[in-house]
Structure formats: structure tokens, C-alpha cells
Design an enzyme around this catalytic site. Sequence first.
Site, short mmCIF file in Angstrom:
data_model
loop_
_atom_site.label_atom_id
_atom_site.label_comp_id
_atom_site.label_asym_id
_atom_site.label_seq_id
_atom_site.Cartn_x
_atom_site.Cartn_y
_atom_site.Cartn_z
N TYR A 146 0.69 -1.38 -0.32
CA TYR A 146 -0.06 -0.23 0.03
C TYR A 146 0.51 1.66 0.23
O TYR A 146 1.67 1.58 0.61
CB TYR A 146 -1.42 -0.02 1.18
N ASP A 241 9.68 2.77 -1.48
CA ASP A 241 8.34 3.27 -0.29
C ASP A 241 8.99 3.45 1.04
O ASP A 241 8.64 2.08 1.47
CB ASP A 241 7.22 3.01 -0.78
N LYS A 269 5.34 9.43 7.57
CA LYS A 269 5.18 8.89 9.96
C LYS A 269 6.67 10.02 10.77
O LYS A 269 6.61 10.73 11.01
CB LYS A 269 5.53 7.60 9.42
P1 KE4 Z 1 -0.29 8.56 4.47
O1 KE4 Z 1 -0.78 9.24 2.95
O2 KE4 Z 1 -1.22 7.74 5.37
O3 KE4 Z 1 0.25 9.05 5.26
O4 KE4 Z 1 1.06 7.11 4.22
C1 KE4 Z 1 0.93 6.33 2.83
C2 KE4 Z 1 1.13 5.32 2.88
C3 KE4 Z 1 2.39 5.18 2.21
N1 KE4 Z 1 2.95 4.12 2.08
C4 KE4 Z 1 3.51 3.49 3.03
C5 KE4 Z 1 4.37 2.02 3.02
C6 KE4 Z 1 2.52 3.19 4.04
O5 KE4 Z 1 2.63 2.57 5.08
C7 KE4 Z 1 1.52 4.26 3.80
C8 KE4 Z 1 0.64 4.54 5.67
N2 KE4 Z 1 0.49 3.22 6.22
C9 KE4 Z 1 -0.87 3.05 7.01
C10 KE4 Z 1 -1.00 1.88 7.87
N3 KE4 Z 1 -0.76 0.81 7.07
C11 KE4 Z 1 -1.69 4.78 7.62
C12 KE4 Z 1 -2.55 4.10 8.24
C13 KE4 Z 1 -3.41 4.47 8.05
O6 KE4 Z 1 -4.28 4.25 6.35
O7 KE4 Z 1 -5.24 5.08 8.53
#
Ligand code: KE4
Length: 437
Positions: A146, A241, A269
Site C-alpha cells: 500500500y 517507498d 511518518k
Molecule cells: P499516508 O498518506 O497515510 O500518510 O501514507 C500512505 C502510506 C504510504 N506508504 C506506506 C508504506 C504506508 O504504510 C502508508 C500508510 N500506512 C498506513 C498503515 N498501514 C496508514 C494508516 C491509515 O491508513 O490510517
Amino acid sequence: MPRKFEQSRKLQKRAERYIPGGVNSPVRSFRAVGGDPPFLVRGAGSRVWDADGNEYIDYIGSWGPLVLGHAEPKVVEAVTAAAKNGMSFGASTSMEADLAELVISAFPAIEMLRFVSSGTEATMSAIRLARASTKRKYIIKFEGCYHGHADALLVKAGSGVTTLGIPGSAGVPEEFAQFTLALPFNNTDAVEHAFSKYKHQIACVIVEPVVGNMGCVPGSGGYLAALRLITQREKAVLIFDEVMTGFRVAFGGAQELYGIRPDLTTLGKIIGGGLPVGAYGGSAEIMKLVAPLGPMYQAGTLSGNPLAMAAGIATVTYLKEHKEKLYPQLEKLSAELVSGIAAAAKNAHVTICHNRTGSMFTWFFTPGPVTDWNSAAKSDTKAFGRFFHAMLDRGIYLPPSQFEAAFLSSAHTQKDVRETVAAARQSFTTVRSSHAR
Ligand code: KE4
């Protein structure tokens, strides 16, 4: 003594009146584990408290950012001081270059970067940059990975989308997804096949070098090196990523761990210390395509926000100053936790396997091994849900989905780990008995 959830249930009901599912991100709804999410009111160190006064040892840490634990005093102090000077200017401040310098010192593959406000923005922009630089259309991602919710990436994504059982997403026209190839992770032949089928048409490969979004699944030996070789040979952009793995699995992320230099890196993060920050970066040459220097447009009202920069600077500075001790400590305590839980499951005759890289890990309710989405998807999500609630009732706050990684912070103690393993011993019997039923 069973926990009270009255206040949280009231708050959830109220939130559902105004916000879809009562949440601002789907995974927080706890739907993958039967709903009924606690509303949190405070965090300190390794612990969080909910609206009913229940205390938990937290293994989510805001889904990765809080590698130093909740309300780390230096981070709070830095954000408070920044806030007193104003919340946002929409103009440059010196803190943006301060944080950029810190990040670049940890990632030799990054000579220049751009801050944005989320991981989604970072990956979306990196893909646009890869297409601008190669003038090619197709992109490769991997099933179970993701990278945020940009249209072209919601194609057999992992994390929330998979957990909610929505393959892809409504509202994404097939024209927007037609250039996205979703391949099996840890399978080099599939990548070779795609490049031969779409010769000179693939702009980039984007990969979570250690996947967190199907649960924790590391790249198997040589896989990432193969991706590097193939993309180099095919003149495609390799995007790591590292939104989750950056400053998590090592100070320099997975690329430090595996000794591989991607062409572009996306971060998020931890570099925001809990405030909204994302970033994408690479060689000066490719980054010079980004506006206002070059033709690839990307912008953001709150990019480089002073409070977020202050939180990121305080966090990354602390990591830099303490990395010699901090990462081995995270490694040691995470290993003790994961093996302790595995032993507890074995004693209770509950079948699980686990993956761990540093302080990110997942226990899968399947014999395993779990090396890709197909093997992860074999997990018994109902058994996971029973274990999850049994642990929550015992004050252990795990990610509310089998397909998410859990995290340990530098604020977690051996006492926390022992308490967690003890809770798991009791919880697995609950799983076992209801399993047997
Ligand atoms: P954000 O747009 O949520 O800040 O980041 C997206 C993203 C991009 N790349 C990786 C590897 C990620 O894990 C994420 C977001 N991770 C999720 C947890 N699996 C965020 C939690 C959520 O969606 O509420």
C-alpha cells in the site's frame, strides 16, 4: 475485570453522525476485528489511555511515526516553541532545510528532496516524477503493498483496502488504473515478464522494501537487489517507498539495511514525529525536474509547516544522536516480544507464524511462511480478531487488522514486553477455546 467502553461507544455514535464510519481513516473503525474502537484521550511513552480510563501498552504508535513513544518531551517542547511563533506562513522557514539536511544525512541516495504533508502525496509525486523523467506511462506495484490512496495506486492495494475487502476502489475509472501493473511480491520472474511485455514503457517500480501493509513481509534475499538490477537495465526508476521503514528498520531505512540505492525514496511518518509530513527525494538531477525548477508540477499549502518541521527535527535529531544504542535496543526488545508471543502460541497449540524486521512485526494466524499477499491472505482473520480482543481486554493495543504491522518504540520497556507476553499466554487460551467451539 472486563473493561468498560461506555464513553468510547458514546463518542463513536456521535462521530458517526458527522464522519463516515465515525473515522478519518478506515482502519481506525476496527471493522476488520468487529468494530467498537476505543477513543483515545492521552498517550505518554509506550502507553495510551481511552475515554473510559482504560490503559493500554500501545503497539500501533500512530501507525509508525512514534518511534520515540507518545508525547516525547523534546518533541513536545519543540512543537510548543514553534507554535508560539505562529502556526504556518506559506513561506519558507530555515527549519525546512534543517530537516532536509538531517534526512539527507541518513539517506545517501537522496541528494535533494521535497516535503509534502502525507505519504500519499509523497508516493503520488514520486510516480509523477518518474513518469516525467522517463516519459513512460506504466508503473509496477506489488499486491499487498500500500502506498497511500492516489487513484493509480488503489489497484489490489494492501492495508485498509485489502483489510476492508475492497479490491481497488470505487470511483477509480479503469482508465486511471490501466497503466498500473500489480504483480506478486517477492517474485522476480513476474517483474522480468512485465518488462518484456511492456518493453520501454514502464516508468517505475514502486515497492515497500519491507512490506508493512499486508502485515510485515520482508523482501526475500536478493529480491530487492534483483529489482535494482532490472530497473537499472531497463532504465526505469526504482522507488523505495520508505514511508513506514524510513528511520524505523534502521536510521537509513531499508536501503541502509539491504545496501541498495533506489532512484527515488518516499518518506513520511517518523520524519514528522507524529505531525503531518511526507517527502520524496533522489538525485539532484531527477529532482531538478520538479517545479519551480522543472516541468513537473507539485505543490502544497502546508508543505514544510513549521510545527511539523519542528517535530521532525526533534525526532530525527534524537535518533541521529542515539542511533548506536537505540536501534540495537529496539532490535533486542522486539525480538524478545515476538519470540515470547510465538512461544505462548505454541504452548497453547495455536498455529501462528511471524515476520519481523527490526521493530516492525506481525504474527500471522496461519502456518506460513508468509512471503507475499497470497500466503498472507491464508491467515485465519477470525482467530486474529479473537486474539486481538482478548489482548485489548488485557490492556494490549495491537493493530486492529491481521494485515498491518505492529511497532515497538524506544519508550517500551522490558516490563511492557513481559506484561504483553503474559497477556498473550492468557489470550491464546481464549482463542484456542473459541477456536475449538
Ligand atoms: P499516508 O498518506 O497515510 O500518510 O501514507 C500512505 C502510506 C504510504 N506508504 C506506506 C508504506 C504506508 O504504510 C502508508 C500508510 N500506512 C498506513 C498503515 N498501514 C496508514 C494508516 C491509515 O491508513 O490510517
